[in-house]
Write a protein that holds these residues in place. Structure first.
Motif, short mmCIF file in Angstrom:
data_model
loop_
_atom_site.label_atom_id
_atom_site.label_comp_id
_atom_site.label_asym_id
_atom_site.label_seq_id
_atom_site.Cartn_x
_atom_site.Cartn_y
_atom_site.Cartn_z
N LEU A 299 0.84 -1.19 0.00
CA LEU A 299 0.00 0.00 0.00
C LEU A 299 0.88 1.25 0.00
O LEU A 299 1.92 1.27 0.66
CB LEU A 299 -0.89 0.03 1.25
N PRO A 300 0.49 2.28 -0.73
CA PRO A 300 1.28 3.51 -0.69
C PRO A 300 1.17 4.17 0.68
O PRO A 300 0.15 4.06 1.36
CB PRO A 300 0.65 4.38 -1.77
N THR A 301 2.24 4.83 1.09
CA THR A 301 2.18 5.65 2.29
C THR A 301 1.51 6.97 1.96
O THR A 301 1.27 7.29 0.78
CB THR A 301 3.58 5.92 2.83
N ASP A 302 1.20 7.74 2.97
CA ASP A 302 0.59 9.05 2.74
C ASP A 302 1.50 9.91 1.87
O ASP A 302 1.03 10.60 0.95
CB ASP A 302 0.31 9.73 4.09
N ASP A 303 2.79 9.86 2.13
CA ASP A 303 3.74 10.64 1.33
C ASP A 303 3.80 10.14 -0.11
O ASP A 303 3.84 10.94 -1.06
CB ASP A 303 5.13 10.56 1.97
N GLU A 304 3.76 8.82 -0.28
CA GLU A 304 3.85 8.26 -1.63
C GLU A 304 2.62 8.54 -2.47
O GLU A 304 2.72 8.60 -3.71
CB GLU A 304 4.08 6.74 -1.54
N LEU A 305 1.48 8.76 -1.84
CA LEU A 305 0.29 9.12 -2.61
C LEU A 305 0.52 10.42 -3.37
O LEU A 305 0.02 10.59 -4.49
CB LEU A 305 -0.92 9.28 -1.68
N ASP A 306 1.28 11.32 -2.79
CA ASP A 306 1.58 12.59 -3.45
C ASP A 306 2.86 12.53 -4.28
O ASP A 306 3.14 13.44 -5.06
CB ASP A 306 1.71 13.71 -2.41
N HIS A 307 3.63 11.46 -4.10
CA HIS A 307 4.87 11.27 -4.85
C HIS A 307 4.92 9.83 -5.36
O HIS A 307 5.69 9.00 -4.84
CB HIS A 307 6.09 11.58 -3.97
N PRO A 308 4.11 9.51 -6.37
CA PRO A 308 4.01 8.12 -6.85
C PRO A 308 5.35 7.53 -7.29
O PRO A 308 5.53 6.31 -7.21
CB PRO A 308 3.04 8.23 -8.03
N GLU A 309 6.28 8.38 -7.73
CA GLU A 309 7.57 7.86 -8.17
C GLU A 309 8.30 7.19 -7.01
O GLU A 309 9.10 6.25 -7.23
CB GLU A 309 8.41 8.99 -8.78
N ARG A 310 8.05 7.62 -5.78
CA ARG A 310 8.69 6.99 -4.63
C ARG A 310 8.09 5.61 -4.38
O ARG A 310 8.82 4.67 -4.00
CB ARG A 310 8.52 7.89 -3.39
N TRP A 311 6.80 5.47 -4.60
CA TRP A 311 6.19 4.15 -4.46
C TRP A 311 6.71 3.21 -5.54
O TRP A 311 7.03 2.06 -5.27
CB TRP A 311 4.66 4.28 -4.59
N LEU A 312 6.83 3.70 -6.77
CA LEU A 312 7.34 2.88 -7.86
C LEU A 312 8.78 2.42 -7.56
O LEU A 312 9.10 1.25 -7.79
CB LEU A 312 7.31 3.68 -9.16
N ALA A 313 9.56 3.30 -7.02
CA ALA A 313 10.95 2.94 -6.70
C ALA A 313 11.00 1.89 -5.59
O ALA A 313 11.83 0.98 -5.62
CB ALA A 313 11.74 4.18 -6.29
N ARG A 314 10.12 2.01 -4.63
CA ARG A 314 10.11 1.07 -3.49
C ARG A 314 9.55 -0.28 -3.88
O ARG A 314 10.09 -1.32 -3.50
CB ARG A 314 9.29 1.66 -2.34
N VAL A 315 8.47 -0.29 -4.65
CA VAL A 315 7.79 -1.55 -4.97
C VAL A 315 8.43 -2.26 -6.17
O VAL A 315 8.53 -3.48 -6.16
CB VAL A 315 6.28 -1.31 -5.21
#
Length: 315
Positions: A299-315
């Protein structure tokens, strides 16, 4: 509709707890016209076809193997209240158990009146509902369509009834796809909800639990919007625009009540979640977006919801 009977049910609230749930249901129903579910043969087959087509299309575009719930009901407003009163009661149980016991008779009437008002308002406005039956025993899910509300809003918006009904069916089936893709999701939402409600019952605010719940629901609503864009076999921006215009045209009291019920927050979840998943798909594809349901850690974090590139990098 009988307002006198509704008031009498509230003022006659009894029992040992802070809310008389029998009186809540009686009062809400007395204040609400149940509406008709006398469907024509075309309407009956239309609902069935819409759900079946939505299941096939959402499976196709998402790559997710899921089925619609065994319980699919065309309801009137009172049916919807009956289906949801148990959920209201389960969610409020910690507050009933640990809440303050000051002037219990007076508090019981006020609490019962407040809950009956909320139930009646929602019962008059809900169009469709995918219900994961949170906090219930077992793992049954359900899909509801409140036909009188669908009919009323269709007329108010002056839209094609078959197309509007189909749009609602597709939206609710996308939620079935999410919970089908993530068998852990119901338990996750239950834990966060229970944590937040129990803290409130003890006079505290578990901000982290409510933040996690909001983040998860933003992902749920945003992914549903993504699948709608991909799966629905027609444009629907005009339908969304008409519904938004209707909301903006509400009187101040209605707008205040919507804020109190958190309905404005739900709209924010739609928009924020949709922006997140649109970025993910544009950078990758729908299959990548679906990985959000592989495990809770995705699941995205609250911060990653506004910065999807960080979620993509993590997942």
């Amino acid at each position: 509709m009988n307002l006198y009977r509704s008031v009498r049910a509230v003022t006659g609230a009894s029992g040992s707890g802070p809310i008389d749930w029998t009186a809540v249901a009686d009062a809400a129903k007395a204040a609400t016209d149940p509406g008709s579910i006398d469907l024509s043969p075309a309407e009956q087959s239309g609902y069935a076809t819409d759900v079946r087509d939505a299941r096939a299309r959402v499976r196709e575009v998402s790559g997710v193997s899921f089925d619609v719930p065994k319980t699919v009901e065309i309801q009137n407003r009172h049916h919807w209240m009956d289906a949801n009163i148990a959920t209201f009661e389960r969610v409020m149980e910690p507050i009933e158990e640990y809440g303050p016991d000051v002037l219990p008779g007076v508090a019981r009437v006020l609490n019962t009146g407040t809950m009956s008002f909320m139930l009646a308002l929602l019962g008059n406005n809900v169009l469709g509902q995918y219900d994961p039956l949170l906090l219930a025993e077992g793992d049954d899910h359900a899909l509801y369509f409140v036909h009188p509300n669908i009919t009323r809003i269709t007329e108010e918006l002056n839209v094609d009834p078959d197309r509007f009904r189909r749009w609602i069916a597709f939206h609710e089936v996308t939620h079935a796809a999410e919970f089908g893709a993530a068998p852990w999701l119901s338990d996750y939402l239950e834990r966060e909800m229970e944590s937040g409600i129990e803290a409130l019952a003890h006079g505290e605010v578990d901000r982290e639990a409510f933040k996690e719940l909001d983040t998860a629901m933003t992902a749920v609503e945003g992914y549903a919007e993504l699948l709608m864009d991909e799966a629905f076999d027609d444009e629907y921006e005009d339908l969304r625009a008409k519904i938004d215009a209707r909301r903006k045209g509400m009187n101040p009291l209605s707008k205040l009540v919507r804020r109190m019920l958190g309905l404005g927050m739900k709209r924010r979840q739609y928009e924020r979640g949709k922006d997140f998943f649109e970025h993910v798909v544009s950078a990758s594809d729908v299959e990548m977006a679906t990985r959000v349901w592989e495990k809770p850690e995705n699941l995205p974090t609250d911060d990653e919801l506004d910065h999807p590139e960080r979620w993509l990098a993590r997942v």
